[in-house]
Write an enzyme that holds these catalytic residues in place. Structure first.
Site, PDB file in Angstrom:
ATOM      1  N   GLU A   1     -37.718 -11.216  35.450  1.00 31.35           N
ATOM      2  CA  GLU A   1     -37.412 -10.225  34.259  1.00 31.35           C
ATOM      3  C   GLU A   1     -36.596  -9.004  34.912  1.00 31.35           C
ATOM      4  OE1 GLU A   1     -36.626  -9.373  30.966  1.00 31.35           O
ATOM      5  OE2 GLU A   1     -35.670  -7.624  31.802  1.00 31.35           O
TER       6      GLU A   1
ATOM      7  N   THR B   1     -42.603 -11.960  24.560  1.00 30.41           N
ATOM      8  CA  THR B   1     -43.017 -12.413  23.225  1.00 30.41           C
ATOM      9  C   THR B   1     -43.262 -13.686  23.257  1.00 30.41           C
ATOM     10  OG1 THR B   1     -40.840 -10.803  22.432  1.00 30.41           O
ATOM     11  CG2 THR B   1     -41.431 -12.338  21.241  1.00 30.41           C
TER      12      THR B   1
ATOM     13  N   CYS C   1     -27.101 -11.029  25.341  1.00 28.10           N
ATOM     14  CA  CYS C   1     -25.747 -11.276  24.188  1.00 28.10           C
ATOM     15  C   CYS C   1     -24.850  -9.928  24.237  1.00 28.10           C
ATOM     16  CB  CYS C   1     -26.859 -11.610  22.863  1.00 28.10           C
ATOM     17  SG  CYS C   1     -27.600  -9.957  22.031  1.00 28.10           S
TER      18      CYS C   1
ATOM     19  N   ILE D   1     -40.274  -8.296  26.682  1.00 26.19           N
ATOM     20  CA  ILE D   1     -41.337  -8.069  27.210  1.00 26.19           C
ATOM     21  C   ILE D   1     -42.576  -8.603  26.473  1.00 26.19           C
ATOM     22  CG2 ILE D   1     -40.684  -5.378  25.986  1.00 26.19           C
ATOM     23  CD1 ILE D   1     -41.831  -6.254  23.101  1.00 26.19           C
TER      24      ILE D   1
ATOM     25  N   ARG E   1     -34.243  -6.005  21.610  1.00 16.72           N
ATOM     26  CA  ARG E   1     -33.812  -7.376  22.461  1.00 16.72           C
ATOM     27  C   ARG E   1     -34.405  -8.441  21.773  1.00 16.72           C
ATOM     28  NH1 ARG E   1     -33.134  -3.207  26.904  1.00 16.72           N
ATOM     29  NH2 ARG E   1     -31.217  -2.608  27.186  1.00 16.72           N
TER      30      ARG E   1
HETATM   31  C1  SAM Z   1     -32.099 -10.597  25.253  1.00 20.49           C
HETATM   32  S1  SAM Z   1     -33.052 -10.001  26.101  1.00 20.49           S
HETATM   33  C2  SAM Z   1     -34.805 -10.456  26.351  1.00 20.49           C
HETATM   34  C3  SAM Z   1     -35.451 -10.399  25.527  1.00 20.49           C
HETATM   35  C4  SAM Z   1     -36.827 -11.320  25.251  1.00 20.49           C
HETATM   36  N1  SAM Z   1     -36.935 -12.392  24.827  1.00 20.49           N
HETATM   37  C5  SAM Z   1     -38.332 -10.431  24.220  1.00 20.49           C
HETATM   38  O1  SAM Z   1     -38.284 -10.943  23.121  1.00 20.49           O
HETATM   39  O2  SAM Z   1     -38.585  -9.620  24.373  1.00 20.49           O
HETATM   40  C6  SAM Z   1     -32.353 -10.686  27.550  1.00 20.49           C
HETATM   41  C7  SAM Z   1     -33.151  -9.859  28.771  1.00 20.49           C
HETATM   42  O3  SAM Z   1     -32.905 -10.654  30.203  1.00 20.49           O
HETATM   43  C8  SAM Z   1     -33.000  -9.389  31.151  1.00 20.49           C
HETATM   44  N2  SAM Z   1     -32.445 -10.001  32.552  1.00 20.49           N
HETATM   45  C9  SAM Z   1     -31.209  -9.357  32.645  1.00 20.49           C
HETATM   46  N3  SAM Z   1     -30.847  -9.834  33.650  1.00 20.49           N
HETATM   47  C10 SAM Z   1     -31.498 -10.693  34.141  1.00 20.49           C
HETATM   48  C11 SAM Z   1     -31.504 -10.757  35.624  1.00 20.49           C
HETATM   49  N4  SAM Z   1     -30.803 -11.001  36.273  1.00 20.49           N
HETATM   50  N5  SAM Z   1     -33.219 -11.464  35.382  1.00 20.49           N
HETATM   51  C12 SAM Z   1     -33.851 -11.784  34.832  1.00 20.49           C
HETATM   52  N6  SAM Z   1     -33.650 -11.293  33.417  1.00 20.49           N
HETATM   53  C13 SAM Z   1     -32.927 -10.152  33.270  1.00 20.49           C
HETATM   54  C14 SAM Z   1     -33.018  -7.866  30.579  1.00 20.49           C
HETATM   55  O4  SAM Z   1     -34.246  -7.359  31.277  1.00 20.49           O
HETATM   56  C15 SAM Z   1     -33.514  -8.691  29.117  1.00 20.49           C
HETATM   57  O5  SAM Z   1     -35.005  -7.710  28.654  1.00 20.49           O
END
Ligand code: SAM
Ligand code: ZN
Ligand code: ZN
Ligand code: ZN
Length: 683
Positions: A425, A406, A471, A404, A651
């Site tokens: 994303e 951040t 994670c 989102i 997340r």
């Molecule tokens: C741990 S979260 C990170 C959230 C972010 N740091 C925040 O503050 O909202 C990991 C994110 O990676 C995204 N994600 C998963 N597979 C992905 C891909 N192949 N390419 C890009 N983003 C991906 C997920 O949808 C998720 O929103």
């Protein structure tokens, strides 16, 4: 009553304990105290095992050598207990085939997540072996399949059923156990378990319970007296010479205990590093705050703390009779949460809060792994690395796994001019939240895997690469985690970050800041792998140091100033509640919020953190947004439900932490000259 069932994983007291459980012993023993024909299946068989006085528990027979144990006669087996992750020597007659004895030994009335998780893990391992894709099964599905008679997947032909292939997680554990045994052999030059203390020996009178649980390995046992402890208690020896983990001064001390006065040997320090940020599904720590062992523990009743203390530590380190006092105290606030009470504390002396903070940070200090050559950026007048030129530019960001946004939210708060913000994303809801908030400030570049050399080149100069990959597959909270190297699982997305980092460095000659984030509750081996790839160790940061929530995360990166002390700020949950509605916080600080709605409940009683008009109430999603540092309604897009909004926040990074970590960039990059930020005002 403050006892919990046996907690989590343990490797330093691997030998002398069978999985230790209480409460349910009676039923288990009544159900099936009998043994069968001695088991003579091969190493790697999935079994039920039992140590006298303890109930049946699923495990895998292992080769003693694989885990550093001595050879044993054929009437015994080494068994690795699932979920408990310890190895015991068990008489063959108390080892039985898992599938054959499933309906007999599985106690479905038995409560306790660790037990259910161990059984489910065994079922899934078995199902996978029979050709099922069991990795994604829910507990319910797994148990149903087992109840239905362990049907083979008709599609795949399977030869025999034993041995089952050991998962990476189990292999890692066995390797860790072996390392510990070897290390303690080197340290002590004697029995591998000299380091492990036989608790309850203070009066030279081992407790009955303990005696029965170790009897099967008694020939391995060297009794360790508490001589060193006695010297500390009598003032003859400084507590700084004592390892609080193994209660011995005969071990090589490698550092001070971060929470309490006293020190730690290498093995105990490693255990502490591994477990200090590990929580169960209930948000309660899995391992003792003093010795990092699992077993029977007392839980601190202060919901913001949830640290646990094992019985042996309380028995030998706290004051005489403290155990009974603690059992009576309702609620009980632990040694870190209440003032020192000589009648309870004994030699358990907590360090000052500010000292704890810097010690914990120092545990993950940045200096152990050599940096990539050329990773250091040119310095500005005030000692900060400069990016791209001497003149301050607007910042050009590439944010992978943007969630989102951040990152952008924090940069906006810091009033840094963001010239360009590219984001990768895949979650449509997350993208909508970001788009609604930042309109066209963000340019989406597709899934991270699609960012090839050509695409990256086309982005132009990048000053800051952000990213926190998923994670779930790395977290210790996930017993069937697939780790970093399973290319079908999300854990391997870390390598996408690494690939992009290396490519951008190649394209623009290292002049770039970068930040990579992930959970602190990951096995040390994964932390080490990530650190080797990224060329440095992480720094650890808990959002609790700056806001009203716990959220301990690891950060790798080259933004300077992370090692500096943080001035702890005193934001409380009350400050985040919607005013004017008679809502009062029941706790100062909430535990780590995950994508699971239960994570909003607090403490071992799982109560809601708010009281409204005298009644318990859940934390509203708008309040959770505030806890994270966002503005109210930040995630309020379309018809997004409360649970999806919680998932997005669960997340996300803490804004407070992101702001803190990126603050040094203020003096390198241009200040935003418009008064109004990049966020759209939402009506
Ligand atoms: C741990 S979260 C990170 C959230 C972010 N740091 C925040 O503050 O909202 C990991 C994110 O990676 C995204 N994600 C998963 N597979 C992905 C891909 N192949 N390419 C890009 N983003 C991906 C997920 O949808 C998720 O929103
Ligand atoms: Zn130790
Ligand atoms: Zn302990
Ligand atoms: Zn506490």
């Amino acid at each position: 009553m403050k006892f919990l069932l046996s907690r989590g994983q343990l490797y330093t007291s691997y030998i002398n304990m069978a999985p230790m459980r209480n409460k349910w012993k009676k039923t288990a023993i009544q159900r099936l105290p009998t043994s069968g024909e001695p088991f003579d299946g091969p190493v790697g068989s999935l079994v039920w095992g039992r140590i006298p006085g303890q109930p049946w528990w699923p495990g895998i027979t292992v080769d003693g050598q694989d885990c550093g144990m001595p050879d044993i006669s054929s009437d015994h087996k080494w068994v690795f207990w699932l979920e408990d992750r310890r190895v015991s020597k068990v008489q063959s007659k108390w080892v039985q085939h898992f599938k054959d004895r499933y309906s007999l030994y599985f106690d479905s009335t038995r409560k306790g997540k660790i037990y259910e998780s161990a059984v489910v893990q065994a079922i899934k391992v078995y199902a996978k072996h029979l050709g099922h894709e069991s990795g994604k099964w829910t507990n319910k599905q797994a148990l149903k399949w087992a109840d239905g008679g362990f049907q083979q997947n008709g599609v795949r032909k399977v030869e025999g059923v034993t041995p089952v292939p050991l998962s990476h997680v189990i292999q890692d554990d066995l390797q860790l156990i072996r390392k510990c045994v070897e290390r303690s052999k080197q340290n002590n030059g004697s029995s591998p378990i000299k380091n492990s203390v036989q608790h309850g020996k203070q009066n030279n009178e081992p407790s009955r319970k303990r005696r029965s649980s170790i009897s099967s390995v008694s020939e391995l046992k060297t009794d360790v007296q508490y001589d060193d402890l006695a010297k500390v208690k009598s003032g003859e020896m400084s507590i700084r010479r004592l390892c609080l983990g193994c209660k011995s001064a005969e071990v090589k001390i490698v550092g001070e205990h971060p929470y309490f006065e006293g020190s730690l040997c290498k093995i105990c320090m490693e255990a502490l590093k591994k477990h200090c940020f590990e929580f169960g599904d209930d948000g309660i720590h899995t391992h003792c705050a003093i010795c990092s062992r699992a077993g029977r523990v007392y839980v601190c009743d202060r919901p913001g703390c949830c640290k646990v203390y094992c019985t042996p530590c309380i028995e030998v380190l706290a004051a005489e009779g403290a155990k009974m006092l603690i059992e009576k105290m309702q609620p009980w606030q632990c040694f870190l949460c209440s003032d020192v009470r000589p009648t309870v504390n004994g030699i358990i002396t907590p360090r000052h809060e500010s000292v704890i903070l810097s010690r914990i940070t120092a545990l993950f200090s940045l200096d152990k792994i050599p940096l990539f050559c050329g990773d250091d950026l040119p310095l500005s007048e005030d000692g900060l690395p400069l990016v791209s030129s001497n003149r301050k530019n607007g910042l050009r960001v590439l944010s992978l796994f943007d969630g989102i946004s951040t990152g952008l939210f924090a940069l906006d708060k810091l009033q840094i001019e963001v010239e360009k913000y590219y984001a990768s994303e895949v979650d449509g809801d997350a993208i909508n939240v970001s788009k609604l908030n930042f309109k066209d400030k963000i340019e989406y570049v597709g899934p991270v895997e699609t960012l090839n050399l050509r695409k990256l080149k086309a982005l132009g100069r990048i000053d800051l690469l952000l990213g926190g990959s998923p994670c779930t597959e790395l977290s210790l909270a996930n017993p069937v985690r697939k780790g970093l190297f399973d290319t079908d699982a999300s854990g391997s997305l870390f390598f996408e970050y690494f690939r992009v980092l290396v490519t951008l460095r190649m394209l623009q000659g290292n002049c770039m800041y970068w930040l990579f984030e992930n959970t602190a509750a990951m096995p040390c081996s994964m932390k080490a792998t990530i650190s080797r790839y990224l060329g440095r160790n992480p720094t650890v940061f808990d959002a609790a140091w700056l806001s009203a929530q716990h959220r301990t995360r690891l950060f790798w990166g080259n933004i300077p100033g992370w090692g500096k002390k943080v001035a702890k700020c005193n934001v409380k949950l009350d400050d985040c509640l919607i005013p004017g509605l008679n809502r009062i916080a029941a706790v100062d600080m909430i535990r780590t919020v995950t994508t699971n709605s239960n994570s909003l409940r607090q403490g071992k009683t799982m109560t809601h953190p708010v009281r409204m008009n005298g009644k318990e109430d859940t934390l509203w999603i708008t309040e959770l947004e505030r806890v994270f540092g966002f503005e109210t309604h930040y995630t309020d897009t379309g018809n997004l439900g409360i649970s999806k909004r919680q998932q997005l926040l669960g997340r996300a990074w803490s804004v407070h932490v992101a702001v803190h970590l990126m603050k040094p960039l203020q003096s390198v990059f241009k200040k935003r000259n418009t008064k109004q930020g990049y966020r759209r005002v939402i009506i």
